[in-house]
Design a protein around this motif. Structure first.
Motif, PDB file in Angstrom:
ATOM      1  N   MET A  22       0.832  -1.203   0.000  1.00 40.33           N
ATOM      2  CA  MET A  22       0.000   0.000   0.000  1.00 40.33           C
ATOM      3  C   MET A  22       0.870   1.258   0.000  1.00 40.33           C
ATOM      4  O   MET A  22       0.602   2.207  -0.739  1.00 40.33           O
ATOM      5  CB  MET A  22      -0.912   0.028   1.232  1.00 40.33           C
ATOM      6  N   ASP A  25       2.417   1.771  -3.337  1.00 42.16           N
ATOM      7  CA  ASP A  25       1.407   2.243  -4.286  1.00 42.16           C
ATOM      8  C   ASP A  25       1.144   3.738  -4.110  1.00 42.16           C
ATOM      9  O   ASP A  25       0.775   4.432  -5.067  1.00 42.16           O
ATOM     10  CB  ASP A  25       0.095   1.474  -4.127  1.00 42.16           C
ATOM     11  N   GLN A 104      -6.380   1.457   1.717  1.00 41.46           N
ATOM     12  CA  GLN A 104      -5.289   2.323   1.274  1.00 41.46           C
ATOM     13  C   GLN A 104      -5.683   3.791   1.446  1.00 41.46           C
ATOM     14  O   GLN A 104      -4.858   4.622   1.816  1.00 41.46           O
ATOM     15  CB  GLN A 104      -4.935   2.028  -0.183  1.00 41.46           C
ATOM     16  N   GLU A 108      -3.616   6.518   3.582  1.00 45.18           N
ATOM     17  CA  GLU A 108      -3.178   7.789   3.026  1.00 45.18           C
ATOM     18  C   GLU A 108      -3.631   8.959   3.913  1.00 45.18           C
ATOM     19  O   GLU A 108      -2.861   9.886   4.180  1.00 45.18           O
ATOM     20  CB  GLU A 108      -3.728   7.959   1.608  1.00 45.18           C
TER      21      GLU A 108
END
Length: 129
Positions: A22, A25, A104, A108
């Motif tokens: 994650m 990414d 995710q 974030e």
């Protein structure tokens, strides 16, 4: 998130791999991933990172000694836990907490919160304010 250097402290291998994926990414760089408290405290004393992500419970040991080291070094961190914020020491209640399982998008948001808190503590303001 591009280039944000992260220390991951997580004792469950599959979860650590998922978190690392994650983070990557999102454009983060996982500098180290550690599963044991003793190793995490050693690494926390010297590692150069922008952020740390700490599992609260590492094989029955609480991660708070690592959090103390990071706090003393002014390195922002967030906790990940299946126990919720109630599992945190009041000393760390103001730090962002990710509740497992998380997405995710949640990750974030919590990274952003941790980095903004650090910037505010350092005296920086938001561009819009």
């Amino acid at each position: 998130m591009d280039g944000v250097r992260v220390l991951v402290v997580e004792d469950e291998g599959a979860i650590a791999m998922l978190i690392e994926e994650m983070l990557e990414d999102l454009g983060c760089i996982v500098v180290a991933s550690v599963a044991q408290l003793a190793k995490a405290t050693d690494i926390a004393r010297s590692i150069e990172v922008d952020l740390a992500m700490l599992d609260v419970n590492l094989a029955g040991q609480l991660v708070f000694p690592v959090a103390e080291i990071l706090r003393d070094r002014n390195i922002p961190f967030l906790f990940s836990t299946g126990y919720g914020a109630s599992g945190l020491s009041s000393e760390f209640a103001q730090h962002p907490v990710l509740h497992k399982p998380f997405s995710q998008k949640d990750l974030e948001a919590k990274i952003t919160a941790a980095l903004v808190t650090r910037a505010e503590a350092a005296g920086y303001s938001h561009p819009e304010g």
